[in-house]
Write an enzyme that holds these catalytic residues in place. Structure first.
Site, PDB file in Angstrom:
ATOM      1  N   ASP A  82      36.212  16.112 -31.725  1.00  0.00           N
ATOM      2  CA  ASP A  82      35.038  15.336 -31.339  1.00  0.00           C
ATOM      3  C   ASP A  82      34.207  16.041 -30.275  1.00  0.00           C
ATOM      4  OD1 ASP A  82      35.435  14.104 -28.544  1.00  0.00           O
ATOM      5  OD2 ASP A  82      37.330  13.607 -29.503  1.00  0.00           O
ATOM      6  N   VAL A  83      32.983  15.593 -30.114  1.00  0.00           N
ATOM      7  CA  VAL A  83      32.004  16.292 -29.286  1.00  0.00           C
ATOM      8  C   VAL A  83      32.458  16.423 -27.838  1.00  0.00           C
ATOM      9  CG1 VAL A  83      30.695  14.181 -28.780  1.00  0.00           C
ATOM     10  CG2 VAL A  83      29.536  16.408 -28.699  1.00  0.00           C
TER      11      VAL A  83
END
Length: 218
Positions: A82-83
């Site tokens: 995830d970011v």
């Protein structure tokens, strides 16, 4: 020697001395483990920094992980990160390799180090391994251990063999554990402490073969 022992196969058939091989079309294996022969295939090991999106494009204009590697040949991210998380990712144009790394049935392990905002107990670790119910089904770690604890923070190492969206963060949320930093440190036993955030290198033939070997054991 390997051919004479019947340990080499070409497209599932025992190879014979003098056989000709088309690396782009034929599947060659030793003891059932495929050899990566196609010179057009490339697999990058990348350290994704936080803030970089692990996709090939982003509608919000955020930096994307494919910008960190050469544009040709075109490679795709393998799995999720995830970011807000960071660490190792594979980018490849080898669909067969990508399948083996991402599909849970192959049991390829990914190792993560998580710095928490509260101390993690033995009960927490037991719950991580037993699993919790998320909105998309039961989720669990294969293994979990506390590396260090200082005051109200712990460094936890967990091992996963699947990668649903934000799975680790959601498990920790259910258990009431906050995350300050999440780093993937190893994929299929492959790690590289020399890679700085945003840097990359090519996987070696030995490393690629090791992935196929691990996947073939499942």
């Amino acid at each position: 020697m390997l051919i004479q022992q019947g340990r080499v196969t070409v497209d599932g058939t025992c190879a014979k001395l003098g056989d000709r091989i088309d690396p782009g079309m034929m599947r060659v294996a030793i003891d059932g483990v495929m050899l990566p022969l196609d010179t057009g295939l490339v697999t990058w090991l990348v350290y994704k920094p936080p803030g970089v999106v692990a996709t090939m494009d982003d509608p919000y204009g955020r930096p994307i992980v494919t910008d960190l590697v050469p544009p040709e040949p075109v490679t795709k991210p393998v799995g999720r990160l995830d970011v807000h998380s960071e660490g190792l990712m594979l980018l490849t144009n080898d669909g067969d390799l990508a399948l083996r790394v991402t599909h849970p049935r192959f049991g390829i392990e990914k190792v993560y180090r998580i710095l928490t905002t509260s101390a993690v107990s033995k009960q927490h670790l037991a719950a991580m391994v037993a699993g919790v119910d998320l909105d998309d089904g039961h989720a669990r770690m294969m293994r979990a251990r506390v590396v260090t604890t200082q005051g109200n923070r712990s460094m936890v190492e967990v091992v996963m063999t699947e990668g649903r969206k934000r799975e680790i963060r959601r498990i920790f949320e259910v258990l009431g554990i906050g995350i300050e930093r999440l780093v993937r440190t190893s994929i299929a036993g492959i790690s590289d402490g020399s890679l700085a955030p945003g840097s990359y290198r090519a996987l070696s033939v030995t490393e690629i073969r090791s992935i196929y070997e691990k996947a073939s054991r499942q």
